[in-house]
Design a protein around this motif. Sequence first.
Motif, mmCIF file in Angstrom:
data_model
loop_
_atom_site.group_PDB
_atom_site.id
_atom_site.type_symbol
_atom_site.label_atom_id
_atom_site.label_comp_id
_atom_site.label_asym_id
_atom_site.label_seq_id
_atom_site.Cartn_x
_atom_site.Cartn_y
_atom_site.Cartn_z
ATOM 1 N N SER A 1 3.619 1.941 -0.244
ATOM 2 C CA SER A 1 4.356 1.879 -1.513
ATOM 3 C C SER A 1 5.553 0.938 -1.413
ATOM 4 O O SER A 1 5.911 0.265 -2.391
ATOM 5 C CB SER A 1 4.821 3.278 -1.938
ATOM 6 N N ILE A 2 6.177 0.865 -0.227
ATOM 7 C CA ILE A 2 7.285 -0.076 -0.027
ATOM 8 C C ILE A 2 6.783 -1.514 -0.130
ATOM 9 O O ILE A 2 7.407 -2.378 -0.758
ATOM 10 C CB ILE A 2 7.974 0.173 1.324
ATOM 11 N N VAL A 3 5.637 -1.777 0.487
ATOM 12 C CA VAL A 3 5.045 -3.118 0.386
ATOM 13 C C VAL A 3 4.760 -3.455 -1.076
ATOM 14 O O VAL A 3 5.053 -4.570 -1.548
ATOM 15 C CB VAL A 3 3.755 -3.206 1.223
ATOM 16 N N LEU A 4 4.202 -2.487 -1.827
ATOM 17 C CA LEU A 4 3.867 -2.735 -3.230
ATOM 18 C C LEU A 4 5.096 -2.986 -4.082
ATOM 19 O O LEU A 4 5.010 -3.649 -5.133
ATOM 20 C CB LEU A 4 3.088 -1.545 -3.794
ATOM 21 N N ALA A 5 6.242 -2.449 -3.642
ATOM 22 C CA ALA A 5 7.476 -2.667 -4.406
ATOM 23 C C ALA A 5 7.953 -4.107 -4.319
ATOM 24 O O ALA A 5 8.694 -4.578 -5.193
ATOM 25 C CB ALA A 5 8.564 -1.719 -3.903
ATOM 26 N N PHE A 6 7.526 -4.820 -3.287
ATOM 27 C CA PHE A 6 8.009 -6.186 -3.064
ATOM 28 C C PHE A 6 6.902 -7.238 -3.058
ATOM 29 O O PHE A 6 7.191 -8.436 -3.122
ATOM 30 C CB PHE A 6 8.767 -6.267 -1.732
ATOM 31 N N ALA A 7 5.643 -6.803 -2.954
ATOM 32 C CA ALA A 7 4.555 -7.771 -2.833
ATOM 33 C C ALA A 7 3.279 -7.170 -3.411
ATOM 34 O O ALA A 7 3.239 -5.991 -3.781
ATOM 35 C CB ALA A 7 4.343 -8.145 -1.362
ATOM 36 N N VAL B 1 -0.886 -7.789 0.831
ATOM 37 C CA VAL B 1 0.042 -7.828 1.963
ATOM 38 C C VAL B 1 -0.143 -6.610 2.869
ATOM 39 O O VAL B 1 0.110 -6.672 4.076
ATOM 40 C CB VAL B 1 1.496 -7.930 1.453
ATOM 41 N N ILE B 2 -0.600 -5.501 2.290
ATOM 42 C CA ILE B 2 -0.857 -4.303 3.093
ATOM 43 C C ILE B 2 -1.831 -4.619 4.221
ATOM 44 O O ILE B 2 -1.659 -4.179 5.370
ATOM 45 C CB ILE B 2 -1.395 -3.163 2.205
ATOM 46 N N PHE B 3 -2.847 -5.401 3.939
ATOM 47 C CA PHE B 3 -3.845 -5.719 4.958
ATOM 48 C C PHE B 3 -3.301 -6.687 6.008
ATOM 49 O O PHE B 3 -3.712 -6.642 7.169
ATOM 50 C CB PHE B 3 -5.108 -6.260 4.295
ATOM 51 N N TRP B 4 -2.390 -7.563 5.611
ATOM 52 C CA TRP B 4 -1.729 -8.410 6.611
ATOM 53 C C TRP B 4 -0.901 -7.556 7.568
ATOM 54 O O TRP B 4 -0.869 -7.809 8.781
ATOM 55 C CB TRP B 4 -0.844 -9.449 5.930
ATOM 56 N N VAL B 5 -0.252 -6.519 7.028
ATOM 57 C CA VAL B 5 0.518 -5.604 7.876
ATOM 58 C C VAL B 5 -0.407 -4.857 8.833
ATOM 59 O O VAL B 5 -0.096 -4.680 10.027
ATOM 60 C CB VAL B 5 1.329 -4.618 7.011
ATOM 61 N N LEU B 6 -1.560 -4.412 8.347
ATOM 62 C CA LEU B 6 -2.521 -3.716 9.209
ATOM 63 C C LEU B 6 -3.030 -4.625 10.318
ATOM 64 O O LEU B 6 -3.216 -4.185 11.460
ATOM 65 C CB LEU B 6 -3.698 -3.204 8.377
ATOM 66 N N ALA B 7 -3.255 -5.896 10.004
ATOM 67 C CA ALA B 7 -3.684 -6.843 11.032
ATOM 68 C C ALA B 7 -2.625 -6.982 12.112
ATOM 69 O O ALA B 7 -2.929 -7.000 13.316
ATOM 70 C CB ALA B 7 -3.978 -8.206 10.401
ATOM 71 N N GLY B 8 -1.359 -7.050 11.702
ATOM 72 C CA GLY B 8 -0.272 -7.121 12.678
ATOM 73 C C GLY B 8 -0.182 -5.877 13.532
ATOM 74 O O GLY B 8 0.067 -5.942 14.742
ATOM 75 N N GLY B 9 -0.427 -4.696 12.912
ATOM 76 C CA GLY B 9 -0.422 -3.455 13.673
ATOM 77 C C GLY B 9 -1.512 -3.412 14.722
ATOM 78 O O GLY B 9 -1.314 -2.875 15.821
ATOM 79 N N ALA B 10 -2.667 -3.986 14.406
ATOM 80 C CA ALA B 10 -3.757 -4.022 15.377
ATOM 81 C C ALA B 10 -3.400 -4.898 16.575
ATOM 82 O O ALA B 10 -3.736 -4.573 17.719
ATOM 83 C CB ALA B 10 -5.031 -4.539 14.715
ATOM 84 N N LEU C 1 2.493 10.247 -11.210
ATOM 85 C CA LEU C 1 3.374 9.885 -10.102
ATOM 86 C C LEU C 1 3.338 8.379 -9.842
ATOM 87 O O LEU C 1 2.308 7.730 -9.999
ATOM 88 C CB LEU C 1 2.965 10.626 -8.827
ATOM 89 N N THR C 2 4.475 7.840 -9.433
ATOM 90 C CA THR C 2 4.547 6.454 -8.992
ATOM 91 C C THR C 2 3.958 6.347 -7.592
ATOM 92 O O THR C 2 3.715 7.378 -6.925
ATOM 93 C CB THR C 2 6.004 5.986 -8.950
ATOM 94 N N PRO C 3 3.719 5.126 -7.086
ATOM 95 C CA PRO C 3 3.246 5.006 -5.698
ATOM 96 C C PRO C 3 4.147 5.707 -4.691
ATOM 97 O O PRO C 3 3.652 6.343 -3.750
ATOM 98 C CB PRO C 3 3.223 3.479 -5.481
#
Length: 394
Positions: free
Chosen positions: A150-156, A160-169, A241-243
């Motif tokens: 939800s934080i990612v969605l607030a700014f992008a 972008v969520i999937f780019w973050v998941l790639a970095g986590g991997a 509810l919001t994200p």
Amino acid sequence: MSLFRAALVLGLLSAVGPFAIDMFLPAMPAIAADLAVSETATQATITAFFISFGLAQLIYGPWSDQVGRKLPLYVGLTIFSLASIGCAMADSIVALTALRFVQGIGASVVMVVPRAVIRDMLTGNAATRLMALVMLVISVSPMLAPLAGSIVLAFAEWRVIFWVLAGGAVLSLALTAALQPETLPVEKRVPINLASLWRGAGILLRDRTFLGMTFIGGFGMASFFVFIASAPFVYSGQYGLTPTGFSIAFAVNAVGFFGASQLAARLGEQLGPEKVIRRAVMGFATFTTLLLVLTLSGFASLYVLIGCLFLGNACLGLVIPTTMVLALDPHGEIAGLASSLGGTMQMLAGGAMIALVGPFFDGTALPMVVAIAICAWIAFGLSRLLVSEQAAVA
């Protein structure tokens, strides 16, 4: 390797899969709108993930029995990272669903190997204690992952969520290389061949305890998978509810689960693990049935839904780590195969439940609650039919 360090490393590795699911959830309504598809079509991306997440375990388990635990981790996490990048670039729901399927193939390694590592190191209540500690780390993900999404969605945008998941991997790969020792020595490795796999599978599929524990835990997990697939639309649609609000409501369910999971080993020592399972499954069925009755009666407010799910998931916190340990305990020599076969059956049960509820889903809580209650009743029936005779006197 200390118990705490092992739990931290294995828990962080195991959290890759849940993060791939939970961080994605707040974005599901946005994905449906952006790609101009239905809620059911968007839910299919989760079903595809669960199916491959389950089936690929059949490869990783035997492979880890042959080559050790670390190489499969390297391969699976690399696949996950590349598929996450593909998801970020998907331009249609068909492409996203296909890439989520590939992502599940990579993520499944962190379902199989950590459980096999625990069996390499420990058995009995000591293994349950470590499994519960790993669950504690994993269970933080349903609180942090949706909030992070939800934080990612607030700014992008959702991609972008999937780019973050790639970095986590990539970080998980570094963690594996630096901190996770190899726990399966060369002399204990089992060559892969069809005869040995067939023999091992035959042993497992004839083992009443293995099947009972696998499916009791599996239908408990399936209930949570149904919730994962449905809750983003129910919480945003029916309850508005919001994200961020969804992320908070979703996190409450995890609190009950991981809090109770820390009591599993202690209660197992006091009562016996079979009794813990039977009583906890009874509690799970009771709370989900209560929720169903309240929903049918028109009393399913947001707080009633959250409260009943909190109590039901607290019961699952006792069931899942205990069933995992009891399923693997007698099969140390084929721990990888046992972990993978059990995980596959559990994931397929979860995927099947999502697929079954999909045609009935109308954006309200009722279809979701009915499916969760069905999972609970199945787990309850299995706990009475397939748990050992020692538990029958509970």
